[in-house]
Design a protein around this motif. Structure first.
Motif, PDB file in Angstrom:
ATOM      1  N   TYR A  74      -5.344  36.000   8.835  1.00 27.13           N
ATOM      2  CA  TYR A  74      -6.428  35.269   7.916  1.00 27.13           C
ATOM      3  C   TYR A  74      -7.529  36.131   7.337  1.00 27.13           C
ATOM      4  O   TYR A  74      -7.784  37.421   8.031  1.00 27.13           O
ATOM      5  CB  TYR A  74      -7.145  34.274   9.085  1.00 27.13           C
ATOM      6  N   THR A  75      -8.177  35.837   6.299  1.00 28.87           N
ATOM      7  CA  THR A  75      -9.007  36.813   5.830  1.00 28.87           C
ATOM      8  C   THR A  75     -10.024  37.244   6.451  1.00 28.87           C
ATOM      9  O   THR A  75     -10.618  38.213   6.380  1.00 28.87           O
ATOM     10  CB  THR A  75      -9.802  36.129   4.409  1.00 28.87           C
ATOM     11  N   SER A  83     -10.587  28.288   0.952  1.00 31.64           N
ATOM     12  CA  SER A  83     -10.252  27.725   2.292  1.00 31.64           C
ATOM     13  C   SER A  83     -10.112  28.813   3.415  1.00 31.64           C
ATOM     14  O   SER A  83      -9.259  29.586   3.104  1.00 31.64           O
ATOM     15  CB  SER A  83      -8.590  26.910   2.070  1.00 31.64           C
ATOM     16  N   PRO A  84     -10.656  28.572   4.474  1.00 31.35           N
ATOM     17  CA  PRO A  84     -10.592  29.685   5.521  1.00 31.35           C
ATOM     18  C   PRO A  84      -9.130  29.599   6.286  1.00 31.35           C
ATOM     19  O   PRO A  84      -8.553  30.244   7.090  1.00 31.35           O
ATOM     20  CB  PRO A  84     -11.545  29.291   6.478  1.00 31.35           C
ATOM     21  N   GLY A 141     -10.699  22.140   5.550  1.00 33.98           N
ATOM     22  CA  GLY A 141     -10.467  21.069   6.714  1.00 33.98           C
ATOM     23  C   GLY A 141     -11.052  19.622   6.072  1.00 33.98           C
ATOM     24  O   GLY A 141     -10.279  18.727   6.567  1.00 33.98           O
ATOM     25  N   GLU A 142     -12.021  19.661   5.262  1.00 34.50           N
ATOM     26  CA  GLU A 142     -12.617  18.482   5.154  1.00 34.50           C
ATOM     27  C   GLU A 142     -11.783  17.620   3.994  1.00 34.50           C
ATOM     28  O   GLU A 142     -12.112  16.502   3.722  1.00 34.50           O
ATOM     29  CB  GLU A 142     -14.088  18.394   4.819  1.00 34.50           C
ATOM     30  N   THR A 187      -7.307  13.647   6.968  1.00 34.91           N
ATOM     31  CA  THR A 187      -7.897  14.938   6.408  1.00 34.91           C
ATOM     32  C   THR A 187      -7.016  16.163   6.549  1.00 34.91           C
ATOM     33  O   THR A 187      -6.114  16.070   7.507  1.00 34.91           O
ATOM     34  CB  THR A 187      -9.340  15.140   6.796  1.00 34.91           C
ATOM     35  N   ALA A 188      -7.219  17.250   5.821  1.00 30.98           N
ATOM     36  CA  ALA A 188      -6.299  18.452   6.077  1.00 30.98           C
ATOM     37  C   ALA A 188      -6.658  18.784   7.685  1.00 30.98           C
ATOM     38  O   ALA A 188      -5.585  19.279   8.298  1.00 30.98           O
ATOM     39  CB  ALA A 188      -6.800  19.500   5.046  1.00 30.98           C
ATOM     40  N   ASN A 189      -7.677  18.582   8.331  1.00 30.53           N
ATOM     41  CA  ASN A 189      -7.892  19.241   9.409  1.00 30.53           C
ATOM     42  C   ASN A 189      -7.312  18.423  10.562  1.00 30.53           C
ATOM     43  O   ASN A 189      -6.752  18.785  11.609  1.00 30.53           O
ATOM     44  CB  ASN A 189      -9.445  19.173   9.821  1.00 30.53           C
TER      45      ASN A 189
END
Length: 280
Positions: free
Chosen positions: A92-93, A146-147, A255-256, A264-266
């Protein structure tokens, strides 16, 4: 319907690309803009990392899912009892990355994410109006900042003959995310099972990219684009004694982001990680 191999520079590339996704959940792109020299350097240097003795400090954090996943904690595909024959590193970044590998990994993450936004724009432009109208926002902006977009560096180790009966390098599964960008691995073995079809090899072409639809894109399009089962078979012959390195980039929304009335994506991500057994 076979998976299409599409020339990214061709005038009809967007249409042929999306049609292949619609038919099979997969497409192969050649003559793409991602730098092959960078990809090959990542393959070579991460293989050295996996073969080395300095992995322990980078063992994954169960809360963040960042870092190195040893073979003994590898994923168990949904509906399967045996763990996959692999180890991998979640880049992840914002996560820990070995210093000698960091620059290339982050450079590729950025370039491939930018490229994926173009592909998502192609997909959205080709959607029927009634499906596009239900999107909560443009597909390409769902991944902006996006994280959760994940670069996974995978190593499938050489086979020893002592593997549990029935264990595969990667058992049949679908991806969780919107789309996956996958450079050709260092060996064959990837197969896909389109709707109503049989298992068939994904064309293995050095320098090409494999793109596939994930569960989140299937959810956001109401099933118009299929998230298709795929697997990595155990090799025979010369490839059985070699590691296979693979570099999928899983494009995740923030996520939202609302995918559908259900998720939701989360909420979707959390549900799937629990099903995979990598998160309680």
């Amino acid at each position: 319907m076979p998976i299409q191999t599409v020339d990214y520079s061709a005038h009809d590339a967007p249409q042929r690309f999306v049609q292949s996704l619609r038919d099979t959940g997969f497409a192969v792109l050649r003559n793409h803009p991602l730098p092959q020299a960078l990809i090959e350097r990542i393959y070579a240097r991460w293989l050295d990392f996996f073969n080395g003795d300095d992995k322990a400090p980078y063992r994954f954090d169960p809360k963040t899912q960042a870092g190195w996943f040893p073979p003994d904690v590898s994923e168990t595909a949904k509906g399967h009892a045996l763990k996959d024959l692999k180890e991998y590193y979640h880049v992840y970044t914002w996560g820990p990355i070995p210093e000698s590998l960091k620059e290339d990994a982050l450079a590729y993450h950025a370039e491939a994410s930018h490229f994926a936004a173009t592909l998502l724009s192609w997909i959205e432009a080709a959607l029927p109006a009634e499906i596009a109208a239900k999107l909560s926002q443009p597909l390409s902006t769902m991944i902006t900042d996006s994280p959760f977009t994940l670069l996974r560096v995978l190593r499938y180790p050489p086979l020893t003959g002592d593997e549990p009966a029935g264990a595969l390098r990667a058992a049949a599964h679908e991806d969780i995310n919107l789309i996956t960008v996958l450079p050709a691995a260092t060996g064959p073995g990837l197969e896909v099972k389109p709707r109503g079809g049989d298992w068939t090899p994904v064309p293995f072409e050095s320098g090409a990219l494999v793109i596939n639809v994930g569960d989140m894109l299937q959810e956001a399009t109401g099933g118009y684009l299929p998230s298709t089962p795929h697997r990595v078979l155990n090799p025979v012959g010369e490839f059985a004694s070699q590691s296979r390195i693979s570099l999928p980039l899983f494009l995740h929304p923030r996520g939202e982001v609302v995918l559908s009335e259900r998720h939701t994506a989360n909420s979707y991500l959390e549900e799937r990680l629990r099903e995979l057994g990598v998160k309680k």
